[in-house]
Design an enzyme around this catalytic site. Structure first.
Site, PDB file in Angstrom:
ATOM      1  N   GLY A  45      -4.083  -5.932   6.450  1.00  0.00           N
ATOM      2  CA  GLY A  45      -4.375  -4.620   7.207  1.00  0.00           C
ATOM      3  C   GLY A  45      -5.049  -3.688   6.316  1.00  0.00           C
ATOM      4  N   GLN A  50      -8.966   3.705   2.967  1.00  0.00           N
ATOM      5  CA  GLN A  50      -9.100   2.770   1.880  1.00  0.00           C
ATOM      6  C   GLN A  50     -10.524   2.222   1.730  1.00  0.00           C
ATOM      7  OE1 GLN A  50      -5.660   0.315   3.440  1.00  0.00           O
ATOM      8  NE2 GLN A  50      -5.463  -0.372   1.347  1.00  0.00           N
ATOM      9  N   CYS A  98      -0.342  -3.625  -1.435  1.00  0.00           N
ATOM     10  CA  CYS A  98      -1.339  -2.569  -1.085  1.00  0.00           C
ATOM     11  C   CYS A  98      -2.963  -2.969  -1.499  1.00  0.00           C
ATOM     12  CB  CYS A  98      -1.011  -1.152  -1.160  1.00  0.00           C
ATOM     13  SG  CYS A  98      -2.219   0.030  -0.259  1.00  0.00           S
ATOM     14  N   LEU A  99      -3.812  -3.264  -0.902  1.00  0.00           N
ATOM     15  CA  LEU A  99      -5.043  -3.212  -1.552  1.00  0.00           C
ATOM     16  C   LEU A  99      -5.581  -2.218  -2.455  1.00  0.00           C
ATOM     17  CD1 LEU A  99      -7.053  -4.801   1.475  1.00  0.00           C
ATOM     18  CD2 LEU A  99      -6.038  -6.246  -0.351  1.00  0.00           C
ATOM     19  N   HIS A 140       2.818   0.634   7.539  1.00  0.00           N
ATOM     20  CA  HIS A 140       2.459   0.939   5.938  1.00  0.00           C
ATOM     21  C   HIS A 140       1.049   1.291   6.521  1.00  0.00           C
ATOM     22  CE1 HIS A 140       1.423  -0.840   1.955  1.00  0.00           C
ATOM     23  NE2 HIS A 140       0.322  -0.698   2.635  1.00  0.00           N
ATOM     24  N   GLU A 141       0.402   0.805   7.364  1.00  0.00           N
ATOM     25  CA  GLU A 141      -1.229   1.242   7.521  1.00  0.00           C
ATOM     26  C   GLU A 141      -1.156   2.766   8.070  1.00  0.00           C
ATOM     27  OE1 GLU A 141      -3.410  -0.324   6.368  1.00  0.00           O
ATOM     28  OE2 GLU A 141      -2.291  -2.111   5.904  1.00  0.00           O
ATOM     29  N   HIS A 144      -0.983   5.412   5.541  1.00  0.00           N
ATOM     30  CA  HIS A 144      -2.241   5.753   4.817  1.00  0.00           C
ATOM     31  C   HIS A 144      -3.258   6.826   5.553  1.00  0.00           C
ATOM     32  CE1 HIS A 144      -2.748   2.574   1.577  1.00  0.00           C
ATOM     33  NE2 HIS A 144      -2.401   1.516   2.482  1.00  0.00           N
TER      34      HIS A 144
HETATM   35 NI    NI Z   1      -1.963  -0.441   1.622  1.00  0.00          NI
END
Ligand code: NI
Length: 185
Positions: A45, A50, A98-99, A140-141, A144
């Site tokens: 995701g 991001q 998380c990226l 989670h997304e 953000h």
């Molecule tokens: Ni994340």
């Protein structure tokens, strides 16, 4: 196009993202780029902040997990201007990464079931219930877009223990297989 991924400490990850306007130019290209950027980083995701954009879009691709969980084999979705309208059911603890916080994984408690309203890339409206793993990834997304990151849920003690590693990430002292954008601090 593959974007560099913003990391912990970048102000864009702490903003409340704004709704995407109907006349937004290049939406399909942007969505394709988000999928490419996410796949390039082996993510499941990614949210617009991001890649440095404070707008309400995230994409999720759970199809690689379809072998383990057949219910996910077609789960490839774009969420535009989403609103989570309900969270319910039991709260489940599960490890997340998380990226934007490379190399760090922590348990996060999340509701098992959510109801979310959103638009797809054709501006079609949806009002859907998700449960289990997909509900976790969506939450989670979605966070953000609210300026929230998963480490925010850690206990004060845990946060103290993670402080050094998080500040290393912010200062660019981090190794990733994908390109990141170091915050200006
Ligand atoms: Ni994340």
């Amino acid at each position: 196009m593959i974007y560099p991924i913003t990391v912990y400490g970048d102000p864009v990850l702490r903003k409340l993202a704004a709704d995407v306007k109907h006349d937004f130019a290049g939406l399909d290209k942007l969505i394709g780029d988000m999928f490419d950027t996410m796949h390039n980083a082996d993510g499941i995701g990614i949210a617009a902040p991001q890649i440095g954009l404070d707008i309400r879009i995230f994409v999720i691709d759970l199809t690689p997990l379809g072998d383990e969980d057949p219910s996910l084999k077609d789960f490839r979705k774009v969420f535009i201007n989403p609103r989570i309208v309900l969270k319910e059911g039991e709260q489940v603890l599960m490890e997340e990464g998380c990226l934007s916080i490379p190399g760090l994984r922590e348990d996060v408690l999340r509701y098992d079931t959510i109801q979310i309203k959103y638009l797809d890339s054709d501006w079609q409206e949806y009002d859907e219930i998700f449960t289990g793993f997909s509900a976790r990834v969506i939450q989670h997304e979605y966070d953000h877009l609210q300026g929230v990151m998963f480490v925010d849920y850690c206990s004060p003690l845990k946060k103290r223990l993670l402080k050094g590693r998080l500040s290393d990430i912010t200062r660019g002292k981090v190794t990733t297989t994908y390109r990141t954008k170091t915050p200006k601090v």
